[in-house]
Design a protein around this motif. Sequence first.
Motif, PDB file in Angstrom:
ATOM      1  N   GLN A  64       0.830  -1.202   0.000  1.00  0.00           N
ATOM      2  CA  GLN A  64       0.000   0.000   0.000  1.00  0.00           C
ATOM      3  C   GLN A  64       0.870   1.260   0.000  1.00  0.00           C
ATOM      4  OE1 GLN A  64      -2.537   0.833   3.467  1.00  0.00           O
ATOM      5  NE2 GLN A  64      -4.242   1.209   2.053  1.00  0.00           N
ATOM      6  N   THR A  65       1.953   1.245   0.767  1.00  0.00           N
ATOM      7  CA  THR A  65       2.859   2.388   0.785  1.00  0.00           C
ATOM      8  C   THR A  65       3.518   2.584  -0.564  1.00  0.00           C
ATOM      9  OG1 THR A  65       3.319   2.081   3.140  1.00  0.00           O
ATOM     10  CG2 THR A  65       4.901   3.390   1.873  1.00  0.00           C
ATOM     11  N   GLN A  66       3.940   1.506  -1.188  1.00  0.00           N
ATOM     12  CA  GLN A  66       4.549   1.606  -2.511  1.00  0.00           C
ATOM     13  C   GLN A  66       3.558   2.169  -3.516  1.00  0.00           C
ATOM     14  OE1 GLN A  66       7.468   1.529  -3.523  1.00  0.00           O
ATOM     15  NE2 GLN A  66       7.261   1.359  -5.754  1.00  0.00           N
ATOM     16  N   ALA A  67       2.321   1.714  -3.448  1.00  0.00           N
ATOM     17  CA  ALA A  67       1.290   2.228  -4.356  1.00  0.00           C
ATOM     18  C   ALA A  67       1.039   3.709  -4.100  1.00  0.00           C
ATOM     19  CB  ALA A  67       0.000   1.433  -4.179  1.00  0.00           C
ATOM     20  N   ALA A  68       1.059   4.125  -2.821  1.00  0.00           N
ATOM     21  CA  ALA A  68       0.847   5.528  -2.477  1.00  0.00           C
ATOM     22  C   ALA A  68       1.966   6.404  -3.029  1.00  0.00           C
ATOM     23  CB  ALA A  68       0.760   5.673  -0.956  1.00  0.00           C
TER      24      ALA A  68
END
Length: 214
Positions: free
Chosen positions: A107-111
């Motif tokens: 999720q952090t990478q996608a953000a």
Amino acid sequence: MNKEDALTVLEKLAEPSALNLPADASIGHHADDQSFVYLLATGLALRCKYTEDGERQVCRVYRPGDLIGLEMLAVTDPSLVIETISPSMIKRIPISRIRIAQQTDQQTQAAVMSLLASEVMDGQQLKISFGTGSAMRRICRFLLWASHKDQVALPNREKLGNIIATTTETASRMIANLRRDGAISKNPVMPTIMQINRAKLCKGAGDAQQQTAA
């Protein structure tokens, strides 16, 4: 992932305390501080470069909800400086936390990817809005973009001229004209804040009426 959701993900990584800075404060060179990405919570800020003769060249302007320096995850530019335009609250997000979260949390990478894409698009839009058309159109577009609830913190005349790529004298003259025409007026409670007449500024902005308030 939309920008709002992406910001929520990264804001969870921010330090618990925020920086409260006055207008015209400098956060410093990114080359001297490669430890943080900054989230602008309130106020207005800009990132700029100074030439050898002291001329300020504005690269990007930020309003609440914008991240400053996310590209520091990959590259650095030692010549860029961050300065506040108005009193601002800034949250610091340690780059080390982001990098660790990128490796362990999809999720952090996608953000991060979503916000980097948004930065490219936002930068292009601002270049068009503040860099094309007459000086009066550019200043009206900036005031609309920077406003919140029909109020705007007016930069000093030098910074305003730098943002819309005109002289300090021209910026001062246009502000005087806008005040005389009733497009902006002083706030009786907060002297540093101007009240805007949105309809008149939209008329002056021409084809940039789509600029949304912060």
